[in-house]
Enzyme design. Structure first.
Site, PDB file in Angstrom:
ATOM      1  CG  HIS A 189      -1.895  -1.141   1.225  1.00 32.34           C
ATOM      2  ND1 HIS A 189      -2.655  -1.457   2.334  1.00 32.34           N
ATOM      3  CD2 HIS A 189      -2.209  -2.072   0.283  1.00 32.34           C
ATOM      4  CE1 HIS A 189      -3.391  -2.521   2.061  1.00 32.34           C
ATOM      5  NE2 HIS A 189      -3.136  -2.917   0.830  1.00 32.34           N
ATOM      6  CG  HIS A 238      -7.563  -3.095  -1.923  1.00 35.46           C
ATOM      7  ND1 HIS A 238      -7.000  -2.040  -1.224  1.00 35.46           N
ATOM      8  CD2 HIS A 238      -6.820  -4.188  -1.607  1.00 35.46           C
ATOM      9  CE1 HIS A 238      -5.982  -2.491  -0.507  1.00 35.46           C
ATOM     10  NE2 HIS A 238      -5.859  -3.792  -0.724  1.00 35.46           N
ATOM     11  CG  ASP A 276      -3.226  -5.071  -2.868  1.00 37.83           C
ATOM     12  OD1 ASP A 276      -2.859  -4.186  -2.070  1.00 37.83           O
ATOM     13  OD2 ASP A 276      -3.933  -6.036  -2.529  1.00 37.83           O
ATOM     14  CG  HIS A 287       0.406  -9.582  -2.624  1.00 37.17           C
ATOM     15  ND1 HIS A 287       0.260  -8.249  -2.954  1.00 37.17           N
ATOM     16  CD2 HIS A 287      -0.465  -9.807  -1.606  1.00 37.17           C
ATOM     17  CE1 HIS A 287      -0.656  -7.699  -2.166  1.00 37.17           C
ATOM     18  NE2 HIS A 287      -1.115  -8.626  -1.343  1.00 37.17           N
TER      19      HIS A 287
END
Length: 305
Positions: A78, A237, A241, A264
């Site tokens: 973030h 969101h 990310d 991720h």
């Protein structure tokens, strides 16, 4: 020339670690040209500096975790996203624990901190990673891809098959030539499911997670009283990310990013695949800011804000 940027003054804040539940102090400090974003574990007897780099990302199960010699800094995505959105090239990030505080679960607090510190141009050319050839990573039906593009745009699709998520946009395309990161992306919060939070707590994780820093869902609905900040906050969101995950390459990308159900781990694998193919990218600078892609040739205080 289009110049590198750092912050003008030191800024500090305190927040909660989403996994430890502990109070964590965070300090942002200006850094010299060419430094990059460097995280420093100042709580250790001898502080350890961990520069943000694609090859330094270790664990990616719940967040992007930078690792060096057994020392970790977790949940960097973030803050990295805010740095990308505000065009910050060089920054020291001092933290008193092994995770960056979660704040409100979005990048908004970090944007506010950086803007409060002020942004300063430096006398060195801003370096970009220009993608020259398509690079793609697949994992089952999930994928993430970078294509050549003169600018920075992202297309992200999610598939959560949940009544509350289904009602919102599950696909989003954003080109930062004509979109404000600060207004359209930065405030999107992380989200999670109540039953998963219980499981994580039993494993000693998510002790700091709450409706103060996440959108929480049960099997049917959103539990937060204040609802959503954006109609499509979930996919926004995921894009927030991805912007942070991609920025650990060390420079802004000139590329088009497309992803389906990526996270991720896949985002980091994509960067490693790009870096492994030397003919797939080059480092470029712009002597004339007007020759840079729209969204980066800024006069203002922000990159694509």
């Amino acid at each position: 020339m289009l110049k590198q940027r750092t912050i003008k003054s030191i800024v500090k804040t305190v927040g909660i670690g989403v996994h430890s539940g502990r109070k964590i102090e965070l300090t942002l400090r200006p850094a010299a040209p060419g430094t990059g974003i460097v995280f420093s574990r100042v709580d250790l007897p001898t502080p350890v500096d961990i520069p943000a780099a694609a090859t330094s990302i270790g664990d990616t199960r719940l967040a992007s975790v930078l690792q060096k010699d057994g020392v970790r800094v977790s949940t960097v995505e973030h803050l990295m996203s805010a740095c990308a959105g505000l065009g910050i090239d060089n920054l020291y990030v001092d933290v008193t624990a092994e995770e960056i505080p979660i704040m409100d679960g979005s990048a908004a607090t970090f944007v506010f901190l950086i803007q409060s510190a002020g942004i300063e141009e430096q006398n060195a050319p801003k370096r970009f990673v220009k993608v020259k050839k398509t690079v793609e990573i697949r994992d089952g039906d999930k994928f993430a891809r970078l294509d050549p593009y003169f600018g920075f745009k992202l297309k992200f699709s999610i598939d959560f098959r949940h009544p509350a998520v289904d009602k919102t946009g599950q696909e989003l395309e954003v080109d930062f030539a004509n979109t404000s990161y600060v207004r359209e992306i930065a405030r999107a919060r992380t989200f999670g499911f109540a039953h998963e939070a219980e499981m994580l707590r039993e494993m000693g994780l998510a002790r700091g997670g709450s409706m103060e820093n996440a959108i929480v869902l049960d099997e049917y609905r959103i539990l937060n009283n204040d609802g959503l900040r954006y109609d499509d906050e979930f996919v926004k969101h995921k894009m927030l990310d991805a912007i942070g995950d991609l920025y650990v390459i060390g420079h802004p990308l000139l590329a088009s990013y497309t992803a389906y159900k990526s996270g991720h781990g896949l985002n980091n694998a994509l960067l490693r695949e790009l870096l492994a193919n030397e003919d797939a990218y080059e480092i470029v600078t712009f002597d004339d800011p007007q020759a840079a892609p729209k969204g980066f040739a800024f006069d203002m205080q922000t990159a694509f804000a």
